[in-house]
Write an enzyme that holds these catalytic residues in place. Structure first.
Site, PDB file in Angstrom:
ATOM      1  N   LYS A  67       0.548  -1.116   0.023  1.00 16.06           N
ATOM      2  CA  LYS A  67      -0.043   0.044  -0.041  1.00 16.06           C
ATOM      3  C   LYS A  67       0.804   1.186   0.073  1.00 16.06           C
ATOM      4  CE  LYS A  67      -3.977  -2.324   2.132  1.00 16.06           C
ATOM      5  NZ  LYS A  67      -4.796  -2.819   3.178  1.00 16.06           N
ATOM      6  N   GLN A 111      -4.984  -1.581   9.494  1.00 14.12           N
ATOM      7  CA  GLN A 111      -4.920  -2.773   8.863  1.00 14.12           C
ATOM      8  C   GLN A 111      -5.346  -4.055   9.934  1.00 14.12           C
ATOM      9  OE1 GLN A 111      -4.154  -3.150   5.873  1.00 14.12           O
ATOM     10  NE2 GLN A 111      -4.136  -5.377   5.787  1.00 14.12           N
ATOM     11  N   ASP A 134     -11.273   2.610   3.563  1.00 14.33           N
ATOM     12  CA  ASP A 134     -11.421   0.940   3.611  1.00 14.33           C
ATOM     13  C   ASP A 134     -13.077   0.831   3.289  1.00 14.33           C
ATOM     14  OD1 ASP A 134      -9.702  -0.726   3.775  1.00 14.33           O
ATOM     15  OD2 ASP A 134      -9.131  -0.600   5.621  1.00 14.33           O
TER      16      ASP A 134
END
Ligand code: GUN
Length: 306
Positions: A67, A111, A134
């Site tokens: 990422k 995460q 997200d």
């Protein structure tokens, strides 16, 4: 290469087309990089994605490294914030509050998975939904389910983008989703049934308690396998000409690779592919698209929030 096969007394040619997620993701990354260049040239803000990682899970560290690297490739600023496994929920919540209020951060993610002593849902809900790139916050999930503008989570969004870029027909098609997770199964089912393209499909969601899975799959024009069980989908579950999207990324030991493992999809690719019109490989199918979707959401956050 299109191999010929002998099957049931007929010789026929397998005509499946591989959906090349890696190539499409590279193409989209250059499109994003161009947009960022133009945005910054006009005096706009450079997009900034921040990522919180807790502990040292190998998979999570790899994903986060990808990422961060992808941010660099498209001209985003990125920040990686790492905590040890024993971080308290309170500390994490305080950091999230700080990031919600930091005007330079356009979007951020935590995460997953998190250590067991931390309530994942509480963490997700602490993130300002306007920075939730997200798309996990209930506000974004709810807005998506009624077709309002929102951040759509990365994997479903990547799948939809692949169908769009390959012009795969979805209207009126029978789409079977295997798996009902909040991150993939449920949102991709919602998107496939939404009005418009890609969507307008008749969607069936199957899961571990589904009684007649094989029969349902055999009726599918599009199968999205997202259950996390290596090579679960076999050739006798797929009709000729089906489109198969493999979301599985299970790590299996493989001494012949540098890392000592390789990724296995939810589809028995070697035997299923010859029956398909389109199929995604693992790796190189859905996987590379997920990071691209995160970048797209971050760019969107930058333009919305500034
Ligand atoms: N872990 C596995 N996939 C994801 C994802 O898309 N976002 C976050 N935050 N964690 C994940």
């Amino acid at each position: 290469m299109v191999p010929a096969r002998f099957h049931g007394g007929f010789i026929y040619t397998d005509m499946y087309q591989l959906i090349d997620g890696k190539a499409i993701s590279e193409q989209i990354k250059s499109e994003i990089a161009e947009e960022v260049k133009q945005l910054v040239a006009k005096g706009g803000k450079q997009p900034h994605l921040a990522v919180i990682i807790v502990g040292h899970d190998g998979g999570s560290e790899t994903y986060v490294a990808h990422k961060v690297k992808s941010c660099e490739q498209v001209g985003f600023k990125s920040t990686r914030i790492a905590f040890e496994n024993d971080v308290t929920e309170e500390t994490l919540l305080a950091k999230i509050k700080e990031m919600n209020e930091d005007a330079d951060i356009d979007g951020f993610i935590v995460q997953l998975p998190l250590p067991r002593h931390i309530n994942e849902q509480k963490i997700i809900e602490a993130i300002d939904y306007r920075k939730d790139v997200d798309g996990f916050h209930p506000v974004n999930v709810g807005r998506m389910s009624i077709g309002l503008p929102c951040f759509v989570s990365a994997t479903p969004s990547g799948i939809i983008e692949l169908l769009r870029r390959y012009n795969i027909p979805t209207q009126g098609k029978n789409c079977v989703v295997i798996g009902r997770s909040n991150i993939v199964g449920k949102p991709v089912a919602t998107l496939m049934m939404q009005k418009g393209y890609p969507g307008d499909a008749t969607v069936t969601v199957c899961h571990s308690r589904t009684a007649n899975l094989k029969e349902i799959c055999l009726n599918a024009d599009i199968i999205i396998a997202a259950l996390g069980s290596p090579e679960f989908l076999k050739e006798d579950m797929v009709k000729e000409g089906a489109v198969v999207i493999d979301v599985g990324t299970t790590r299996v030991k493989d001494e012949t690779t540098k890392s000592g493992f390789r990724l296995k999809g939810d589809v028995d690719f070697a035997n299923v592919a010859p029956k398909c019109s389109y199929i995604t490989p693992v790796p190189g199918g859905v996987g590379p698209m997920t990071i691209v979707s995160l970048l797209q959401n971050t760019l969107l956050a930058t333009t919305i929030n500034h």
